[in-house]
Design a protein around this motif. Structure first.
Motif, PDB file in Angstrom:
ATOM      1  N   LYS A   1       0.713  -1.247   0.049  1.00  0.00           N
ATOM      2  CA  LYS A   1      -0.058   0.013   0.039  1.00  0.00           C
ATOM      3  C   LYS A   1       0.752   1.339  -0.045  1.00  0.00           C
ATOM      4  O   LYS A   1       0.254   2.240  -0.641  1.00  0.00           O
ATOM      5  N   VAL A   2       1.812   1.207   0.835  1.00  0.00           N
ATOM      6  CA  VAL A   2       2.670   2.374   0.881  1.00  0.00           C
ATOM      7  C   VAL A   2       3.521   2.543  -0.527  1.00  0.00           C
ATOM      8  O   VAL A   2       3.528   3.939  -1.291  1.00  0.00           O
ATOM      9  N   ALA A   3       4.050   1.470  -0.925  1.00  0.00           N
ATOM     10  CA  ALA A   3       4.619   1.402  -2.597  1.00  0.00           C
ATOM     11  C   ALA A   3       3.774   2.113  -3.475  1.00  0.00           C
ATOM     12  O   ALA A   3       4.103   2.917  -4.336  1.00  0.00           O
ATOM     13  N   LEU A   4       2.540   1.547  -3.636  1.00  0.00           N
ATOM     14  CA  LEU A   4       1.463   2.023  -4.549  1.00  0.00           C
ATOM     15  C   LEU A   4       1.150   3.643  -4.499  1.00  0.00           C
ATOM     16  O   LEU A   4       0.785   4.129  -5.533  1.00  0.00           O
ATOM     17  N   GLU A   5       1.280   3.909  -2.858  1.00  0.00           N
ATOM     18  CA  GLU A   5       0.802   5.602  -2.968  1.00  0.00           C
ATOM     19  C   GLU A   5       2.075   6.308  -3.347  1.00  0.00           C
ATOM     20  O   GLU A   5       1.830   7.432  -4.207  1.00  0.00           O
ATOM     21  N   ASP A   6       3.260   5.770  -3.318  1.00  0.00           N
ATOM     22  CA  ASP A   6       4.504   6.359  -3.674  1.00  0.00           C
ATOM     23  C   ASP A   6       4.294   6.649  -5.247  1.00  0.00           C
ATOM     24  O   ASP A   6       4.897   7.462  -6.131  1.00  0.00           O
ATOM     25  N   ILE A   7       4.027   5.480  -5.778  1.00  0.00           N
ATOM     26  CA  ILE A   7       4.180   5.410  -7.536  1.00  0.00           C
ATOM     27  C   ILE A   7       2.801   6.206  -7.803  1.00  0.00           C
ATOM     28  O   ILE A   7       2.899   7.066  -9.050  1.00  0.00           O
ATOM     29  N   ARG A   8       1.866   6.261  -7.345  1.00  0.00           N
ATOM     30  CA  ARG A   8       0.717   7.182  -7.494  1.00  0.00           C
ATOM     31  C   ARG A   8       1.213   8.622  -7.460  1.00  0.00           C
ATOM     32  O   ARG A   8       0.715   9.590  -8.285  1.00  0.00           O
ATOM     33  N   LEU A   9       1.955   8.941  -6.448  1.00  0.00           N
ATOM     34  CA  LEU A   9       2.178  10.433  -6.139  1.00  0.00           C
ATOM     35  C   LEU A   9       3.400  10.724  -7.362  1.00  0.00           C
ATOM     36  O   LEU A   9       3.366  11.958  -7.509  1.00  0.00           O
ATOM     37  N   SER A  10       4.346   9.961  -7.564  1.00  0.00           N
ATOM     38  CA  SER A  10       5.456  10.396  -8.387  1.00  0.00           C
ATOM     39  C   SER A  10       5.174   9.964  -9.800  1.00  0.00           C
ATOM     40  O   SER A  10       5.576  10.854 -10.644  1.00  0.00           O
ATOM     41  N   LEU A  11       4.390   9.060 -10.246  1.00  0.00           N
ATOM     42  CA  LEU A  11       3.970   8.969 -11.423  1.00  0.00           C
ATOM     43  C   LEU A  11       2.807   9.035 -12.157  1.00  0.00           C
ATOM     44  O   LEU A  11       2.428   9.079 -13.242  1.00  0.00           O
ATOM     45  N   GLY A  12       1.527   9.136 -11.128  1.00  0.00           N
ATOM     46  CA  GLY A  12       0.237   9.238 -11.413  1.00  0.00           C
ATOM     47  C   GLY A  12      -0.358   7.997 -11.796  1.00  0.00           C
ATOM     48  O   GLY A  12      -1.410   7.852 -12.451  1.00  0.00           O
ATOM     49  N   VAL A  13       0.331   6.878 -11.636  1.00  0.00           N
ATOM     50  CA  VAL A  13       0.008   5.607 -11.865  1.00  0.00           C
ATOM     51  C   VAL A  13      -1.073   4.893 -10.805  1.00  0.00           C
ATOM     52  O   VAL A  13      -0.717   5.068  -9.642  1.00  0.00           O
ATOM     53  N   GLU A  14      -2.399   4.820 -11.230  1.00  0.00           N
ATOM     54  CA  GLU A  14      -3.534   4.184 -10.056  1.00  0.00           C
ATOM     55  C   GLU A  14      -3.911   2.825 -10.518  1.00  0.00           C
ATOM     56  O   GLU A  14      -4.777   2.397  -9.746  1.00  0.00           O
ATOM     57  N   ALA A  15      -3.276   2.135 -11.836  1.00  0.00           N
ATOM     58  CA  ALA A  15      -3.746   0.701 -12.068  1.00  0.00           C
ATOM     59  C   ALA A  15      -3.239  -0.285 -10.958  1.00  0.00           C
ATOM     60  O   ALA A  15      -2.784   0.010 -10.144  1.00  0.00           O
ATOM     61  N   ASP A  16      -4.108  -1.372 -10.741  1.00  0.00           N
ATOM     62  CA  ASP A  16      -3.788  -2.226  -9.866  1.00  0.00           C
ATOM     63  C   ASP A  16      -2.527  -3.130 -10.322  1.00  0.00           C
ATOM     64  O   ASP A  16      -2.325  -3.243 -11.637  1.00  0.00           O
ATOM     65  N   PRO A  17      -1.767  -3.481  -9.642  1.00  0.00           N
ATOM     66  CA  PRO A  17      -0.350  -4.199  -9.767  1.00  0.00           C
ATOM     67  C   PRO A  17      -0.683  -5.570 -10.299  1.00  0.00           C
ATOM     68  O   PRO A  17      -1.385  -6.176  -9.808  1.00  0.00           O
ATOM     69  N   THR A  18       0.076  -6.189 -11.114  1.00  0.00           N
ATOM     70  CA  THR A  18       0.021  -7.564 -11.419  1.00  0.00           C
ATOM     71  C   THR A  18       1.086  -8.329 -10.971  1.00  0.00           C
ATOM     72  O   THR A  18       0.875  -9.583 -10.724  1.00  0.00           O
ATOM     73  N   VAL A  19       2.100  -7.537 -10.487  1.00  0.00           N
ATOM     74  CA  VAL A  19       3.452  -8.468  -9.729  1.00  0.00           C
ATOM     75  C   VAL A  19       3.684  -7.519  -8.518  1.00  0.00           C
ATOM     76  O   VAL A  19       4.062  -6.353  -8.764  1.00  0.00           O
ATOM     77  N   ILE A  20       4.036  -8.228  -7.384  1.00  0.00           N
ATOM     78  CA  ILE A  20       4.691  -7.531  -6.263  1.00  0.00           C
ATOM     79  C   ILE A  20       5.940  -8.572  -5.623  1.00  0.00           C
ATOM     80  O   ILE A  20       5.394  -9.472  -5.580  1.00  0.00           O
ATOM     81  N   ASN A  21       6.834  -7.748  -5.505  1.00  0.00           N
ATOM     82  CA  ASN A  21       8.061  -8.563  -4.938  1.00  0.00           C
ATOM     83  C   ASN A  21       8.706  -7.763  -3.859  1.00  0.00           C
ATOM     84  O   ASN A  21       9.174  -6.802  -4.136  1.00  0.00           O
ATOM     85  N   VAL A  22       8.687  -8.315  -2.760  1.00  0.00           N
ATOM     86  CA  VAL A  22       9.298  -7.721  -1.539  1.00  0.00           C
ATOM     87  C   VAL A  22      10.564  -8.454  -1.075  1.00  0.00           C
ATOM     88  O   VAL A  22      10.510  -9.680  -0.917  1.00  0.00           O
ATOM     89  N   THR A  23      11.547  -7.748  -0.945  1.00  0.00           N
ATOM     90  CA  THR A  23      12.875  -8.312  -0.289  1.00  0.00           C
ATOM     91  C   THR A  23      13.131  -7.461   0.894  1.00  0.00           C
ATOM     92  O   THR A  23      13.421  -6.350   0.778  1.00  0.00           O
TER      93      THR A  23
END
Length: 461
Positions: A377-399
């Motif tokens: 959720k944090v990452a998606l909000e960062d992507i929305r704020l920086s790139l304006g992308v609001e689509a649902d992700p197809t892949v998530i990978n956390v390390t």
């Protein structure tokens, strides 16, 4: 016949074996070679994962091509056909909730000319005037053992360091610039200042080599970086690989060493510890070494890949990613637009973004305690704020690399020198290797593996 055991199957351990094998063939020397790795796979911080047409590097994402020995190793492995180079483009700093291009003609955010300094949109006119004092202030007190942050601020001023240089350098060296020495980061800055009277003039005199190096300076491989690891393993049939095997202790036994595993003990003549410092402390339980070993520090980072079924061309033209500075609503420290920088990572040309959350982040403790779903959720909000992308992700990978990133602070070099001296006295033929001690980056690890092999061959002939 001598037995050589390498503990740690990362790039350093593998390169140690690669170069040792070559030298043994050249010198007509025989030895039993064993490599022990706790994971089911080799590579350590080099590990590629694949999902829905995306290639994701969970650790290092590339190799600096100009580093000595890198391309030489790839040629030795006959692996040049798999090479890919990064797409060049603009890197940004995200500040005041806007993307500002890191000025052309700068290295690590440090201007290589007055023109580059003046073109910056990141610092004020007053900050630029202060940075110009570098042309006049002589160096009367700084050496390569000095703090790089203090050095740069003294000559260039606090504003350019804070707003333009620190975000870039901290991203590379994973630490507080005021706790990192010049020797362990950019030692040539002292030479530039002393020889040319100015950091900027020193860069200007060497500008051509930096600009040449900046063009297509990073490399990877079409199947991902793990392909290099697999290739090295394939080329080492002489080595006994013991994966999924934990090394519990290394004990001195006369002129040899017992390498104690969970189910057996191996008697070795030479032991190479190409593992994190914490592992070295665990396997060599020696109070006299502990005083120095505990001085080595580490950093932590959380990395996330987010892939979308959205075309990559929504990204800013020619952009490859950004570093976050001050006054930003973003939580991340940096983001690489992976599908843009590395075309081979997205089979369908869809958007793949990597985000970094480091322990220098004000929110790190909170982030480290989050579940993968909460981090997403944090990452998606960062992507929305920086790139304006609001689509649902197809892949998530956390390390999560917790206390796994070496931090080369001011105490590092002195502590390393003392540890090496004491090992030579108390544990001859136990050698330290790897990024915990001898340099960050894959190129440095390759060179360290080569030097380690040279030390070994001189001892088994």
């Amino acid at each position: 016949m001598k037995t050589v055991v390498v503990v740690g199957g990362g790039i350093t351990g593998l390169c140690t074996m690669h170069y040792l094998k070559n030298k043994m063939h050249e010198q007509n020397v025989e030895a039993r070679l064993i490599l022990i790795e706790k994971n089911a796979y080799l590579g350590g911080k080099i590990h590629s994962e694949y999902d829905k047409g995306f290639i994701m590097e969970t650790g290092a994402d590339s190799i600096v091509a100009r580093h000595p020995g890198v391309l030489e190793l790839i040629k030795e492995l006959n692996f040049e056909s798999e090479l890919v180079y990064n797409e060049t483009g603009i890197s940004y700093i995200h500040t005041n909730n806007e993307l500002h291009a890191i000025p052309a003609g700068s290295t690590f955010g440090i201007p290589m000319s007055v023109e580059s300094l003046m073109s910056s949109t990141l610092i004020s006119e007053e900050g630029k005037k202060r940075a110009l004092q570098d042309l006049e202030i002589p160096n009367t007190k700084f050496t390569k053992e000095s703090s790089i942050g203090t050095f740069l601020e003294y000559f260039l001023g606090e504003e350019i360091v804070r707003k333009q240089i620190a975000p870039v350098l901290a991203g590379v060296y994973s630490g507080d610039l005021y706790q990192l020495s010049l020797a362990s980061t950019l030692p040539y800055l002292v030479d530039y200042k002393n020889n040319y009277g100015s950091i900027i003039k020193g860069f200007e005199a060497h500008r051509e080599q930096f600009e040449k190096a900046a063009n297509k300076k990073f490399i990877s491989f079409r199947p991902g970086l793990s392909a290099l690891i697999n290739r090295l393993e394939e080329q080492l049939p002489e080595v006994e690989f013991m994966k999924n095997t934990v090394t519990k202790q290394v004990l001195k036994k006369g002129d040899q060493y017992e390498v104690v595993l969970e189910d057996e003990t191996i008697l070795a003549d030479i032991v190479v510890l190409a593992v994190p410092n914490e592992t070295v402390r665990h396997v060599i339980q020696d109070d006299s070494l502990e005083e120095q070993l505990k001085k080595f520090t580490t950093a932590s980072t959380l990395t996330m890949y987010v892939g979308f079924e959205v075309p990559d061309d929504i990204l800013p033209a020619d952009g490859t990613g950004f570093i976050v500075s001050h006054n930003s609503d973003l939580v991340c420290n940096a983001s690489t637009w992976t599908s843009r920088k590395w075309k081979h990572t997205s089979a369908e040309g869809n958007l793949l973004v990597r985000l970094f959350y480091k322990d220098i982040n004000l929110h790190y403790e909170e982030l480290a305690a989050m579940s993968d779903e909460e981090l997403t959720k944090v990452a998606l909000e960062d992507i929305r704020l920086s790139l304006g992308v609001e689509a649902d992700p197809t892949v998530i990978n956390v390390t999560k690399w917790i206390d796994q990133m070496p931090r080369y602070d001011l105490a590092h070099n002195e502590a390393l020198s003392k540890v090496i001296q004491q090992l030579a006295t108390d544990y001859p033929n136990v050698l330290l290797a790897g990024c915990a001690y001898f340099g960050v980056g894959i190129g440095a690890c390759i060179q360290n593996g080569k030097k380690t092999a040279e030390h070994i061959i001189s001892r088994i002939m």
